[in-house]
Design a protein around this motif. Structure first.
Motif: not given
Length: 140
Positions: A55-79
Motif C-alpha cells: 500500500p505504501s508503494m501504491f501511494g507513492l505511485a499514485d501521488v507521483a502521477v497525480y503531481l506529474a499531471i498537476l505540473a502540466m495542467i496546474g493545481p486542479k485538486a479534483l483530478t
C-alpha cells in the motif's frame, strides 16, 4: 508543453491541500511530462519483515502521477485516479527511501495516463512498476 507548476509549487500544493501526507513525499525533479518523487520511508510504511508495504508503494505511485499531471495542467485538486495496475517485482531494500520515476504517456482534456518505476534508493533494479489513469475535471 510547458510546466504549469514548478518543483517548489508542487511541494507547496501538497503541504496546503494534503497536509496529512505532505511530509511523507519530496518532489526530487520535474520536467515536461516527467516527475521524480521520493517516499521518505518511516516505520509506518513497513510491513512485517522490515520491507516497505505494498500500500505504501501504491501511494507513492499514485501521488507521483497525480503531481506529474498537476505540473502540466496546474493545481486542479479534483483530478482523480480512475485505474491502477501495479506489479511488485522484488523486495525493496530495508531502511532506505523509495524513488518513483513518472513518465506521462497521455495528457488529454479528460484523461491522463502515467507509467511509473519505483526503486529503492541506490539500487538500479526497480522494485515495482505501475500504470495509472486519471480523470481530469472539465474546465469551468
Amino acid at each position: 508543453m510547458d510546466l504549469k507548476m514548478s518543483l517548489d509549487g508542487l511541494q507547496a500544493f501538497l503541504a496546503q491541500d494534503f497536509p496529512e501526507v505532505a511530509e511523507e513525499f519530496t518532489v526530487e525533479a520535474v520536467a515536461p511530462m516527467q516527475l521524480t518523487l521520493r517516499l521518505n520511508v518511516q516505520d509506518r510504511h513497513l510491513r512485517p519483515g522490515g520491507t516497505v508495504s505494498g500500500p505504501s508503494m501504491f501511494g507513492l505511485a499514485d501521488v507521483a502521477v497525480y503531481l506529474a499531471i498537476l505540473a502540466m495542467i496546474g493545481p486542479k485538486a479534483l483530478t482523480v485516479t480512475t485505474n491502477c495496475s501495479i506489479d511488485f517485482m522484488r523486495k525493496p531494500a530495508a531502511g532506505v527511501d523509495l524513488i518513483c520515476e513518472v513518465r506521462l504517456l497521455k495528457l488529454g482534456r479528460a484523461l491522463a495516463v502515467g507509467d511509473t518505476l519505483i526503486y529503492s534508493e541506490g539500487v538500479p533494479a526497480p522494485v515495482a512498476r505501475a500504470t495509472l489513469t486519471y480523470s481530469i475535471p472539465p474546465k469551468a
